[in-house]
Design a protein around this motif. Sequence first.
Motif, PDB file in Angstrom:
ATOM      1  N   ARG A 113       2.452  10.619  -8.575  1.00 46.20           N
ATOM      2  CA  ARG A 113       2.274   9.538  -7.604  1.00 46.20           C
ATOM      3  C   ARG A 113       1.635   8.357  -8.324  1.00 46.20           C
ATOM      4  O   ARG A 113       0.709   8.520  -9.116  1.00 46.20           O
ATOM      5  CB  ARG A 113       1.422   9.969  -6.417  1.00 46.20           C
ATOM      6  N   VAL A 122       0.319   4.099  -8.057  1.00 43.74           N
ATOM      7  CA  VAL A 122      -0.193   3.079  -7.134  1.00 43.74           C
ATOM      8  C   VAL A 122      -0.345   1.759  -7.879  1.00 43.74           C
ATOM      9  O   VAL A 122      -0.561   1.723  -9.098  1.00 43.74           O
ATOM     10  CB  VAL A 122      -1.557   3.498  -6.530  1.00 43.74           C
ATOM     11  N   ASP A 164       0.806  -1.225   0.000  1.00 47.75           N
ATOM     12  CA  ASP A 164       0.000   0.000   0.000  1.00 47.75           C
ATOM     13  C   ASP A 164       0.838   1.273   0.000  1.00 47.75           C
ATOM     14  O   ASP A 164       0.410   2.309   0.511  1.00 47.75           O
ATOM     15  CB  ASP A 164      -0.965   0.026   1.199  1.00 47.75           C
ATOM     16  N   LEU A 165       2.023   1.189  -0.591  1.00 50.27           N
ATOM     17  CA  LEU A 165       2.892   2.368  -0.681  1.00 50.27           C
ATOM     18  C   LEU A 165       2.668   3.041  -2.021  1.00 50.27           C
ATOM     19  O   LEU A 165       2.810   2.428  -3.074  1.00 50.27           O
ATOM     20  CB  LEU A 165       4.350   1.947  -0.542  1.00 50.27           C
ATOM     21  N   ASP A 166       2.273   4.331  -1.988  1.00 48.32           N
ATOM     22  CA  ASP A 166       2.211   5.113  -3.222  1.00 48.32           C
ATOM     23  C   ASP A 166       3.641   5.410  -3.672  1.00 48.32           C
ATOM     24  O   ASP A 166       4.474   5.830  -2.863  1.00 48.32           O
ATOM     25  CB  ASP A 166       1.476   6.433  -2.991  1.00 48.32           C
ATOM     26  N   TYR A 191      13.201   8.401   4.381  1.00 48.03           N
ATOM     27  CA  TYR A 191      12.020   8.949   5.062  1.00 48.03           C
ATOM     28  C   TYR A 191      12.384   9.524   6.425  1.00 48.03           C
ATOM     29  O   TYR A 191      11.923  10.614   6.801  1.00 48.03           O
ATOM     30  CB  TYR A 191      10.947   7.880   5.211  1.00 48.03           C
ATOM     31  N   ILE A 227      10.928   7.843  -4.026  1.00 49.14           N
ATOM     32  CA  ILE A 227      10.839   6.513  -3.423  1.00 49.14           C
ATOM     33  C   ILE A 227      11.513   5.487  -4.321  1.00 49.14           C
ATOM     34  O   ILE A 227      12.273   4.615  -3.846  1.00 49.14           O
ATOM     35  CB  ILE A 227       9.360   6.150  -3.162  1.00 49.14           C
ATOM     36  N   GLU A 241       2.467  12.734   2.174  1.00 50.22           N
ATOM     37  CA  GLU A 241       3.082  11.445   2.479  1.00 50.22           C
ATOM     38  C   GLU A 241       2.415  10.709   3.638  1.00 50.22           C
ATOM     39  O   GLU A 241       2.892   9.645   4.027  1.00 50.22           O
ATOM     40  CB  GLU A 241       4.568  11.653   2.808  1.00 50.22           C
ATOM     41  N   SER A 290      -0.283   8.852   4.141  1.00 48.31           N
ATOM     42  CA  SER A 290      -0.683   7.459   3.958  1.00 48.31           C
ATOM     43  C   SER A 290       0.537   6.555   3.804  1.00 48.31           C
ATOM     44  O   SER A 290       0.555   5.419   4.302  1.00 48.31           O
ATOM     45  CB  SER A 290      -1.610   7.321   2.746  1.00 48.31           C
ATOM     46  N   ASN A 291       1.576   7.034   3.125  1.00 50.07           N
ATOM     47  CA  ASN A 291       2.799   6.243   3.011  1.00 50.07           C
ATOM     48  C   ASN A 291       3.462   6.031   4.363  1.00 50.07           C
ATOM     49  O   ASN A 291       3.982   4.947   4.659  1.00 50.07           O
ATOM     50  CB  ASN A 291       3.778   6.938   2.075  1.00 50.07           C
TER      51      ASN A 291
END
Length: 953
Positions: free
Chosen positions: A567, A569, A528-530, A602, A535, A642, A644-645
């Motif tokens: 971004r 997904v 579930d990482l955008d 991060y 990244i 960021e 949600s990430n």
Amino acid sequence: MKTEFGVLGPLRVAVEGKDVDLDQPMLRRLLAVLLCDANSPVSAEALAEALWEASPPASARKTLQLYVHRLRKKLGDPARIVHGPAGYRLVVQPGECDADEMRQLVADAHATVDPGRRAGVLRKALALWHGVPLAEFADVPAVLAVSEALTDRWLAVLAERVDVDLELGRHDDLVAELTEVVARHPLHERFRAQLMLALYRCGRQADALATYHQTREVLRDELGVDPSDALHTRYQEVLRADPALDLPVRPRRPRPAQLPAPPRDFSGRTEELSELDDAVAGAALVTISAIAGAAGVGKTALALQWAHLRRADFPDGQLYADLRGAATTEPVDAAHALGEFLRALGVRAEHVPQDLDSAAALYRSLVADRRMLVLLDNAHNADQVRPLLPGTSTTVTLVTSRSRLGGLVAINGARRLLLTPLHPYESLELLMALLGGRRIAAEPDAAAALAEACGHLPLALRIAAANLLDQPRRRLTDFVSDVTRNRLSALAVDDDDQAAVRSVFGLSYERLEPAARRVFRRLGLVPDLDATPEIAAALDAIDAGRGGRLLEVLYDAHLLDSRTPGRYVFHDLIGLYANERARTEEDPQSREAALDRLYAWYVGKLAAADRLLLPYRPAIVEADPAAPFDKALEALAWLDGERSNLVALVHHAVSTGRHVEAWRIPFLLGGYFEHRGTWSLGASLHRYAVDAVMKLDATHAEVPVRVQFSISLVHLGRVDEAVREQQRCLAIAKETGNTQREAGIHNNLGWMYNELGDTVRAVASYEAALELFTAADDRGYLAITLQNLGDAKSLLGDFAGGVADLERSLAIAREDDLVGQQGDSLVSLGQVHARADRHHDAVRYFRSALAPVEEADNKMTLALTHRELGQSLRVLGDAAAAADEFAVAARLYRDTDDLHLAVAAYLDVAGVRAETGDLDAAGRAFDTARQLHLRAPDPVNSRRLDETAERLA
């Protein structure tokens, strides 16, 4: 029988739409008097006095009975005038009299948030007037009093409508109207002030000033008085061209447009789109579910296609949330999704209610009168969805899910649309749209076999077509053979209905260049990482430009989707597949090295943000100097994007035993939670952090992490738990001999005891902190603790002790040039003197605080200072000055979007203006408070609104 009474002008009666001819003057006088006391008895004596002008004849009683009888006949209803011991009573039902209709329209206008609509309703109310009310009965005192009251009401409504028109920028149209109104009502200062403002905004400053001088002459000649303070203030504002007179830029209600881009090359589903039209027409809640959990069947694509086709039907905006119900990590909780929706609807993050029920109630209020679409994608279950459902049918909600969500159908009245794989002819249509008609026509049997091999799932068909587009000379027959015998189908497990899809994934994956394959695999390491270029760069040890280009390659191959620019997904199936490829093709050391780089990137960014958001907090994590932010707002914007990430990373760290990252990321988000007010999320992540440091036995980190966790708990109202956390921290600080940390914990405990109402323990904790900060000569924290201690002492009635501590705090702040602390200390000194009922001293301190608070640019403290100053001035009897201070506070709170405090301050203005008899100003402030309260309701202000409304009625 429908009867209409008109009093807003000449007396008028109509029955069933036809005017009643009241040809006898005495009948008109009788009806006028009865109407003025409608539904209340009027004695025979009072009626006789009104009819015969205080000289009734001897036969007055009998003659009155005759007139009443005739009037009953004219009205066509004997029961319309009732006689009893107290006299005669005219029965008037609600809505039958134009004065009642006028009052209802004005009330409706006050309940209308939109200024344009409000002005329209007020115009409709004003249109009911047809001259001086009941002017022909000016010789009847009872009627004359009502006529004058109605005229005053008309003037007030007119002035209110003009205020709204001025707010809307209609000053050009108002000059002529106001000039005429002023000529007819020369002593009405409010209209003159409005005329001055309209003239000024039209660029006629000299005319505006001349209007004031003319007003002064009229008032002196007619009444022997000077203009009011309010009008004189307007004159001064015009004279100095005060920017406050400029047309305000009204914030528009946000129109969120959160729908991801429509699916590319959408084809087929004609029946389902039509069925969705019918479902939405019959219900405001529709679920799009898949049979037997068939992922990749196109639920989201169908919902998005329909949503974009029907966007014009939802002019107030569209909200979108991916609830991650089919993800491998925890689904998005309803509170988080509500917070995102509320922010999209214009609620500042710090004002989003923390408890689910309050947030849901505010959300329903904000969308109640709006025509919107809400798309809830990938729902997990009905309980996750219910708090996100609007309360009115004007907003349509679409829900996609792998489950059937039977509870929404049974309890919430949802319409269900079950989605199956494409029909064979639709699969061919989609392939034709993607590959071109010639290629399909050349090999129709192979095309049909390909559709069958893909399970007629849109996702698989798109990926297969992406492969074939890059091989324009390849025969479909050969491609189908590869699909059916591809070695990667062995990844499928028994009873896995997605085996064909994985085979297609494999073909697409194998055709990628090695670098793109590697990035694809590594993006699947954290569910579930955008994905962003940064990244991708961190995962593959490349630069961000190269990472962005590789993401575009994956996007072109339909292995990534992009819902917002920059971004990317995974579809959840493709994400699982990427994770499997990583575990199959990369050794553990390579995988861990990629993850180490990602987490390090991060954490470095978070540490840099933390330095800006919480500059006073001792650093325990080193910031990456290559990843700074120039301003706190820049850091907050990055964190918003960021979030949600970061949540996904914490969940991944917890599940994979990365305990260092599991505490560092939540800890470094502490400043974000304080600025955005997302304490529910903060508490859950900080709980993970506490568990992580305990597993690591990291004593150096345990106290800061527990402190951060306890702060979240206090903001959630769980103060007892927070105290227990702080007491644990205190024990550790004492064991390790860290007196600086021990002092800070005592200060925190003082705050928490105050929150619990135990001020005695709060004082003891502050005194313990004071002793340690004094020994360490930490003058900044010493000033803060002295301020807290002085405030707490005053709450216990020890005003002398409180003032002494606050004076010490102020002295340190002045000696060390701590401007912000000087203002804080002065404000607290004012509050202590106010509690001691020494309001003259309080006023002196509040006024002294204004300069340092303004210099520190702390608008919240500045608003508090003005409001506290207003309270003391009010107690001292200077109502006008108090009202001005409250108004300044209200504007500041409104500017900072603290709507709860803005409502309270506007109610302060309304209360003090009412006390001075300025009901117009009181009414305006009350209306503003009510409008803001609709955007940010809370029970305390609700009660105050009700109480103020009663006083103003």
